[in-house]
Write a protein that holds these residues in place. Structure first.
Motif, PDB file in Angstrom:
ATOM      1  N   HIS A   1      -2.169 -11.503  -6.288  1.00  0.00           N
ATOM      2  CA  HIS A   1      -3.231 -10.489  -6.308  1.00  0.00           C
ATOM      3  C   HIS A   1      -4.184 -10.620  -5.115  1.00  0.00           C
ATOM      4  O   HIS A   1      -4.497  -9.625  -4.455  1.00  0.00           O
ATOM      5  CB  HIS A   1      -4.031 -10.553  -7.618  1.00  0.00           C
ATOM      6  N   ASP A   2      -4.649 -11.826  -4.828  1.00  0.00           N
ATOM      7  CA  ASP A   2      -5.604 -12.014  -3.726  1.00  0.00           C
ATOM      8  C   ASP A   2      -5.000 -11.645  -2.378  1.00  0.00           C
ATOM      9  O   ASP A   2      -5.694 -11.119  -1.504  1.00  0.00           O
ATOM     10  CB  ASP A   2      -6.121 -13.455  -3.713  1.00  0.00           C
TER      11      ASP A   2
ATOM     12  N   LEU B   1      -5.116  -7.614   1.911  1.00  0.00           N
ATOM     13  CA  LEU B   1      -4.427  -6.599   2.721  1.00  0.00           C
ATOM     14  C   LEU B   1      -5.150  -5.256   2.595  1.00  0.00           C
ATOM     15  O   LEU B   1      -5.344  -4.554   3.596  1.00  0.00           O
ATOM     16  CB  LEU B   1      -2.970  -6.465   2.287  1.00  0.00           C
ATOM     17  N   ASN B   2      -5.547  -4.906   1.385  1.00  0.00           N
ATOM     18  CA  ASN B   2      -6.310  -3.661   1.175  1.00  0.00           C
ATOM     19  C   ASN B   2      -7.545  -3.624   2.075  1.00  0.00           C
ATOM     20  O   ASN B   2      -7.841  -2.597   2.698  1.00  0.00           O
ATOM     21  CB  ASN B   2      -6.767  -3.541  -0.276  1.00  0.00           C
ATOM     22  N   GLU B   3      -8.272  -4.733   2.108  1.00  0.00           N
ATOM     23  CA  GLU B   3      -9.488  -4.785   2.925  1.00  0.00           C
ATOM     24  C   GLU B   3      -9.165  -4.590   4.402  1.00  0.00           C
ATOM     25  O   GLU B   3      -9.874  -3.859   5.103  1.00  0.00           O
ATOM     26  CB  GLU B   3     -10.198  -6.126   2.728  1.00  0.00           C
ATOM     27  N   ARG B   4      -8.120  -5.246   4.875  1.00  0.00           N
ATOM     28  CA  ARG B   4      -7.733  -5.110   6.288  1.00  0.00           C
ATOM     29  C   ARG B   4      -7.336  -3.679   6.623  1.00  0.00           C
ATOM     30  O   ARG B   4      -7.712  -3.150   7.653  1.00  0.00           O
ATOM     31  CB  ARG B   4      -6.572  -6.041   6.622  1.00  0.00           C
ATOM     32  N   ILE B   5      -6.547  -3.088   5.756  1.00  0.00           N
ATOM     33  CA  ILE B   5      -6.118  -1.706   5.977  1.00  0.00           C
ATOM     34  C   ILE B   5      -7.323  -0.775   5.984  1.00  0.00           C
ATOM     35  O   ILE B   5      -7.465   0.074   6.871  1.00  0.00           O
ATOM     36  CB  ILE B   5      -5.095  -1.263   4.907  1.00  0.00           C
ATOM     37  N   PHE B   6      -8.190  -0.939   5.004  1.00  0.00           N
ATOM     38  CA  PHE B   6      -9.374  -0.089   4.922  1.00  0.00           C
ATOM     39  C   PHE B   6     -10.262  -0.271   6.154  1.00  0.00           C
ATOM     40  O   PHE B   6     -10.772   0.706   6.712  1.00  0.00           O
ATOM     41  CB  PHE B   6     -10.151  -0.375   3.640  1.00  0.00           C
TER      42      PHE B   6
ATOM     43  N   MET C   1       0.842  -1.183   0.000  1.00  0.00           N
ATOM     44  CA  MET C   1       0.000   0.000   0.000  1.00  0.00           C
ATOM     45  C   MET C   1       0.876   1.231   0.000  1.00  0.00           C
ATOM     46  O   MET C   1       1.903   1.250   0.642  1.00  0.00           O
ATOM     47  CB  MET C   1      -0.893   0.025   1.233  1.00  0.00           C
ATOM     48  N   ARG C   2       0.426   2.202  -0.674  1.00  0.00           N
ATOM     49  CA  ARG C   2       1.173   3.432  -0.766  1.00  0.00           C
ATOM     50  C   ARG C   2       0.276   4.554  -0.266  1.00  0.00           C
ATOM     51  O   ARG C   2      -0.780   4.802  -0.825  1.00  0.00           O
ATOM     52  CB  ARG C   2       1.554   3.534  -2.236  1.00  0.00           C
ATOM     53  N   LEU C   3       0.673   5.169   0.807  1.00  0.00           N
ATOM     54  CA  LEU C   3      -0.056   6.323   1.322  1.00  0.00           C
ATOM     55  C   LEU C   3       0.845   7.525   1.102  1.00  0.00           C
ATOM     56  O   LEU C   3       1.926   7.612   1.681  1.00  0.00           O
ATOM     57  CB  LEU C   3      -0.374   6.143   2.806  1.00  0.00           C
ATOM     58  N   THR C   4       0.433   8.409   0.227  1.00  0.00           N
ATOM     59  CA  THR C   4       1.271   9.554  -0.114  1.00  0.00           C
ATOM     60  C   THR C   4       1.082  10.680   0.898  1.00  0.00           C
ATOM     61  O   THR C   4       0.275  10.585   1.825  1.00  0.00           O
ATOM     62  CB  THR C   4       0.922  10.075  -1.518  1.00  0.00           C
TER      63      THR C   4
END
Length: 163
Positions: A107-108, A113-118, A1-4
């Protein structure tokens, strides 16, 4: 994940605004000075935050910004998404075309990971961040007061009494 810096600065500015909530509108120049964020960058971010109904602007002398909703109703995810910050660890931006127009082997993993972060960012409210910062500032003040008190007592010279 990239948080700018866009997402980071938006959250930082909202915490600053939350810390000064209730004391009248806060100018972007004040936030800029306290947080060392470019004023023009803050103007761009607050335009987006206003369009997403997270802040409201007050025009004229004494104007500035204040929170549009209760801090407990605003999550970090709300703030980040308002400034168009993608929360995505996948290489393909979620399009599943990572490798030769097909989903890559990992990909999965990255999508999960995206879901967990969100989910995590959605569970943290602006109120929690503001209260945490206030607690840190209060602890610092107590620590400084204790150091000051120790210095004050260290400079006192013992008095001798002759009998």
């Amino acid at each position: 994940m990239r948080l700018t810096t866009k997402g980071r600065f938006a959250v930082t500015a909202m915490i600053d605004l939350g810390l000064h909530n209730g004391s009248g509108p806060v100018t972007l120049a004040e936030i800029s000075g306290r947080q060392k964020i470019s004023l023009s960058y803050l103007e761009q971010l607050f335009g987006k935050l206003r369009r997403h109904h997270l802040v409201e602007s007050v025009r004229g002398p004494g104007g500035g910004y204040h929170l549009a909703r209760d801090m407990g109703e605003m999550s970090v995810a709300d703030i980040i998404l308002a400034v168009d910050e993608p929360i995505d660890a996948t290489q393909c931006g979620g399009k599943e075309n990572c490798q030769d127009d097909h989903k890559c082997l990992t990909h999965d993993l990255w999508a999960a990971l995206n879901e967990r972060i969100f989910d995590y960012l959605g569970s943290v409210t602006l109120r929690q961040l503001v209260e945490s910062q206030k607690a840190k500032e209060a602890a610092l003040e107590v620590g400084v007061a204790q150091v000051h008190d120790m210095r004050a007592t260290a400079t006192k010279r013992p008095t001798t009494v002759s009998a």
